[in-house]
Scaffold this active site. Structure first.
Site, PDB file in Angstrom:
ATOM      1  N   SER A   1     -19.505  17.544  69.283  1.00 43.47           N
ATOM      2  CA  SER A   1     -20.771  18.291  69.266  1.00 43.47           C
ATOM      3  C   SER A   1     -21.933  17.368  68.903  1.00 43.47           C
ATOM      4  O   SER A   1     -21.844  16.581  67.954  1.00 43.47           O
ATOM      5  CB  SER A   1     -20.712  19.443  68.263  1.00 43.47           C
ATOM      6  OG  SER A   1     -21.963  20.109  68.191  1.00 43.47           O
TER       7      SER A   1
ATOM      8  N   CYS B   1     -21.489  46.923  76.927  1.00 41.82           N
ATOM      9  CA  CYS B   1     -22.663  47.634  77.454  1.00 41.82           C
ATOM     10  C   CYS B   1     -23.748  47.700  76.392  1.00 41.82           C
ATOM     11  O   CYS B   1     -23.496  48.093  75.251  1.00 41.82           O
ATOM     12  CB  CYS B   1     -22.256  49.047  77.878  1.00 41.82           C
ATOM     13  SG  CYS B   1     -23.649  50.060  78.429  1.00 41.82           S
TER      14      CYS B   1
ATOM     15  N   CYS C   1     -16.023   7.973  70.054  1.00 46.50           N
ATOM     16  CA  CYS C   1     -14.921   7.748  70.983  1.00 46.50           C
ATOM     17  C   CYS C   1     -14.349   9.076  71.457  1.00 46.50           C
ATOM     18  O   CYS C   1     -14.795  10.145  71.032  1.00 46.50           O
ATOM     19  CB  CYS C   1     -13.832   6.911  70.316  1.00 46.50           C
ATOM     20  SG  CYS C   1     -13.183   7.649  68.802  1.00 46.50           S
TER      21      CYS C   1
ATOM     22  N   CYS D   1     -21.348  54.424  81.532  1.00 51.13           N
ATOM     23  CA  CYS D   1     -22.671  55.053  81.535  1.00 51.13           C
ATOM     24  C   CYS D   1     -23.647  54.428  82.529  1.00 51.13           C
ATOM     25  O   CYS D   1     -24.784  54.896  82.650  1.00 51.13           O
ATOM     26  CB  CYS D   1     -23.273  55.003  80.132  1.00 51.13           C
ATOM     27  SG  CYS D   1     -23.786  53.352  79.615  1.00 51.13           S
TER      28      CYS D   1
ATOM     29  N   HIS E   1     -20.549  31.539  68.737  1.00 46.55           N
ATOM     30  CA  HIS E   1     -21.408  32.048  69.812  1.00 46.55           C
ATOM     31  C   HIS E   1     -20.720  33.095  70.674  1.00 46.55           C
ATOM     32  O   HIS E   1     -21.166  33.385  71.774  1.00 46.55           O
ATOM     33  CB  HIS E   1     -21.889  30.881  70.682  1.00 46.55           C
ATOM     34  CG  HIS E   1     -22.741  29.901  69.944  1.00 46.55           C
ATOM     35  ND1 HIS E   1     -22.796  28.560  70.256  1.00 46.55           N
ATOM     36  CD2 HIS E   1     -23.572  30.072  68.883  1.00 46.55           C
ATOM     37  CE1 HIS E   1     -23.629  27.954  69.418  1.00 46.55           C
ATOM     38  NE2 HIS E   1     -24.106  28.850  68.576  1.00 46.55           N
TER      39      HIS E   1
ATOM     40  N   GLN F   1     -18.453  26.268  68.557  1.00 45.40           N
ATOM     41  CA  GLN F   1     -19.671  26.694  69.245  1.00 45.40           C
ATOM     42  C   GLN F   1     -19.375  27.039  70.701  1.00 45.40           C
ATOM     43  O   GLN F   1     -20.260  27.478  71.426  1.00 45.40           O
ATOM     44  CB  GLN F   1     -20.711  25.569  69.175  1.00 45.40           C
ATOM     45  CG  GLN F   1     -21.105  25.203  67.747  1.00 45.40           C
ATOM     46  CD  GLN F   1     -21.938  23.931  67.690  1.00 45.40           C
ATOM     47  OE1 GLN F   1     -23.167  23.978  67.730  1.00 45.40           O
ATOM     48  NE2 GLN F   1     -21.273  22.784  67.602  1.00 45.40           N
TER      49      GLN F   1
END
Length: 275
Positions: free
Chosen positions: A217, A125, A258, A179, A117, A99
């Site tokens: 996590s 762009c 831990c 652009c 992610h 993640q």
């Protein structure tokens, strides 16, 4: 004691599916969003829709990112990244989803990594789709805002940094060199959506796993937690190494509260995979 227990669990496995979170990169000097209790340490990060719709929000993002990016760029893999890469090399781990957006698993030599992610080291762009490396953008940011290297502020998660409104207001945000369109880091902001093919591929791989291992996590964000629900449905045991509560605590078969680096290192030694 913990290492012996985890080694016993892993010793009979040869098809481990891993998901990692911000806790695994904390030892590399990258701040986390939440504390061990799963609570926000500071204000919530930028949302996808506000970045796309509001030029002032983009100016704020790029100003803070200009100061915070070196924390990501200079970070090195820690013991957790290195041991997981070694476990992959010895065919214990067959699939790893992270993640995180820091690229440290790849830097450690891990081959099969899915960046759930996205990656912070590139941007694209929103108008023409052209990609540019984050380092190239950083060089342009500094060239156009030469006062930024003198700004010394506390780093925040995902290459962010805490800056005053006064400094932010002076920053010229980068635009697409092709652009002039809006540049967006190639990451899933909060409120954004993980591309469907990535979720489908990860889910398909999990279906063939013998064990799901969560490392560092809290699984608070659904994009990661969903895989625990899939594992539960498939009756695949879930083991977690995390300092603090996780959203999946009631689904876990084993939990080790831990430091992941020390535990993984000791476990790896006990498994004796090099023999």
């Amino acid at each position: 004691m913990h290492a012996a227990e985890l080694a016993e669990i892993l010793s009979s496995q040869r098809n481990v599916w891993v998901i990692t979170g911000a806790g695994i990169s904390a030892a590399s000097g990258i701040p986390t969003y939440r504390d061990h209790g799963g609570q926000w340490k500071s204000a919530t990060p930028i949302q996808h829709q506000e970045f796309v719709a509001d030029a002032n929000k983009r100016q704020r993002y790029w100003a803070r990112s200009a100061v915070g990016w070196p924390t990501i760029a200079d970070a090195e893999p820690n013991t957790s990244h290195q041991i997981l890469a070694q476990m992959e090399k010895h065919n214990l781990i067959h699939y790893l989803v992270t993640q995180n957006v820091d690229g440290l698993h790849q830097k450690a030599g891990h081959q099969q990594v899915v960046d759930l992610h996205g990656r912070l080291d590139q941007a694209f762009c929103l108008n023409c789709g052209k990609y540019e490396t984050r380092q190239s953008i950083q060089e342009r940011l500094i060239a156009e805002n030469p006062f930024l290297p003198e700004v010394n502020q506390q780093p925040a998660p995902d290459g962010d940094a805490h800056l005053s409104d006064e400094i932010i207001s002076q920053v010229k945000a980068p635009l697409c060199t092709a652009c002039g369109g809006i540049l967006k880091p190639d990451v899933v902001f909060f409120g954004g959506t993980v591309p469907k093919p990535i979720v489908e591929d990860a889910s398909s791989s999990l279906a063939s796993a013998s064990l799901m291992l969560v490392v560092g996590s809290s699984l608070t964000v659904y994009s990661g937690f969903r895989f625990c629900k899939i594992a539960e449905k498939l009756e695949i045991p879930i083991v977690a190494i995390n300092q603090g509560a996780t959203r999946a605590d009631d689904l876990l078969s084993h939990k080790f509260s831990c430091d992941s680096g020390l535990l993984l290192q000791e476990t790896y030694q006990l498994l004796n995979l090099n023999s």
